[in-house]
Design an enzyme around this catalytic site. Structure first.
Site, PDB file in Angstrom:
ATOM      1  CE  LYS A  78      35.836  31.125  40.566  1.00 29.00           C
ATOM      2  NZ  LYS A  78      36.545  32.382  40.819  1.00 29.00           N
TER       3      LYS A  78
ATOM      4  CG  HIS B 196      43.328  36.462  42.858  1.00 28.26           C
ATOM      5  ND1 HIS B 196      44.043  36.759  41.708  1.00 28.26           N
ATOM      6  CD2 HIS B 196      42.300  35.677  42.464  1.00 28.26           C
ATOM      7  CE1 HIS B 196      43.471  36.185  40.669  1.00 28.26           C
ATOM      8  NE2 HIS B 196      42.416  35.521  41.097  1.00 28.26           N
TER       9      HIS B 196
END
Length: 389
Positions: A170, A302
């Protein structure tokens, strides 16, 4: 001819063991939408989706009151026709958001049901490219209290030690300088030959801001920048794609083929992360993937590796499955009775019929109860009746 006899639904709220942060939000629990579709042959297909950190009950209402009554007493092979009926019924309430996710879950359940009816694993039922395994990248690198860049590097290196040749972290929560320090630590930990992805989770608001980060990041050779802007900000995605040498990846919460076509037409992404539990189910995901192939784009769907592994295995222009090694973030793993294994950077495909797993009913019972609608409750195509089990 399998006829749909009943549909069951629930929406458990499953707390995370550790509060976890992204670029611009913090999550303490996950809400999931689960469905089971049973045929008169006694075969049951399952479907599911993620519905955010609140409001899971909206999913159950959408299934019970809007969509499931359209399926009862219908031939389960009429997948395209049933998709169209559900989409048409939800024009005012849906087309995106939780209602579209409800449609997606039901569509997934129909494909699972039909594959099981033919005693075939889903990837073979769809028409396989890969028969045994598909490439995966290990996803992680979240923000946790007390987690330093060194800890991030150690986490990324641990995935490589498990055999993964691609990993994701992230980014976007901190300043450009601080994020560069994190990225540098990750790159040094995994080495120059491992694919290192970066997920911004909609962190940036314009290309001027984005370039303050991108200029620092490019030297570390990221594999892609994921979701740099809000999903509907297609113009900024397209601008950034022209300003950087790093491929842009997006569309994990993109709904429907028309949104995806606009992304493709405007050159806003090189990699589509379309999620079958979001976009309109397996039916719509396959339409999008086929169109992407015509544009020379690849699919890296995803999360929900349990769902997307057979889709990647049956799609020529699909490259990676996003794999979550533990349940720190994707605690959906706790809701099912069998996990996918991995070896040498690949996810090993289930060879059992359908998706190859079922729900863990004992775990689900800790959080919620199933509700159902069946053929005895639907006397005509216009009746909308739902009962609690």
């Amino acid at each position: 001819m399998p006829i749909i006899q009943s549909v069951e639904v629930c929406s458990p709220r499953v707390p995370l063991d550790t509060v976890t942060s992204f670029s611009n939000r913090t999550v303490s629990a996950r809400h999931y939408g689960l469905v089971k579709v049973r045929s008169t042959d006694g075969v049951e297909g399952i479907g599911f989706c993620y519905v955010g950190s609140a409001g899971g009950a909206i999913f159950s209402v959408a299934v019970k009151e809007l969509l499931a009554p359209l399926l009862i007493n219908q031939d389960s092979y009429a997948v395209e026709g049933l998709w169209q009926k559900m989409y048409q019924e939800a024009l005012l309430q849906g087309r995106s958001g939780t209602v579209m996710r409800a449609l997606s879950a039901l569509d997934i359940a129909l494909w699972d049901l039909n594959a099981k009816t033919h005693n075939l694993p889903l990837h073979k039922f769809l028409g396989a490219v890969e028969l045994d395994a598909v490439p995966a990248y290990a996803s992680g690198g979240y923000y946790l209290d007390g987690k330093t860049p060194q800890h991030l590097g150690e986490e990324m290196a641990s995935y490589v030690a498990k055999g993964f040749n691609a990993v994701k972290m992230k980014s976007g929560r901190l300043s450009p300088r601080e994020e560069e320090i994190r990225l540098k630590a990750a790159r040094e930990a995994v080495g120059p030959d491992v694919e290192l992805m970066m997920d911004m989770n909609n962190a940036w608001v314009d290309t001027t801001q984005a370039m303050q980060y991108v200029r620092r990041f490019e030297q570390y050779n990221p594999y892609f920048f994921e979701e740099p802007f809000l999903p509907d900000d297609i113009e900024n995605h397209a601008r950034l794609a022209k300003l950087t040498t790093v491929p842009i990846a997006t569309a994990e919460i993109g709904y429907g083929r028309w949104y995806h076509k606009e992304l493709m037409d405007k050159g806003a992404a090189s990699i589509l992360q379309t999620d079958a539990a979001v976009c309109g189910g397996i039916t719509e995901w396959r339409r999008i993937a086929q169109t992407a192939s015509s544009y020379g784009l690849i699919m890296c769907p995803h999360w929900f590796h349990d769902l997307h592994a057979p889709l990647v295995a049956s799609t020529p222009n699909a490259r990676y499955v996003e794999y979550f090694w533990d349940d720190q973030v994707l605690n959906f793993r706790n809701l099912i009775d069998r996990q996918l294994s991995h070896k040498d950077g690949k996810v090993i495909l289930h060879q059992e019929p359908g998706l190859g797993f079922g729900f863990d009913e004992k775990f689900i019972a800790k959080f919620t109860k199933w509700e159902g609608i069946s053929s005895k409750d639907v006397g005509s195509s216009t009746k909308r009746a739902a009962i609690s089990r």
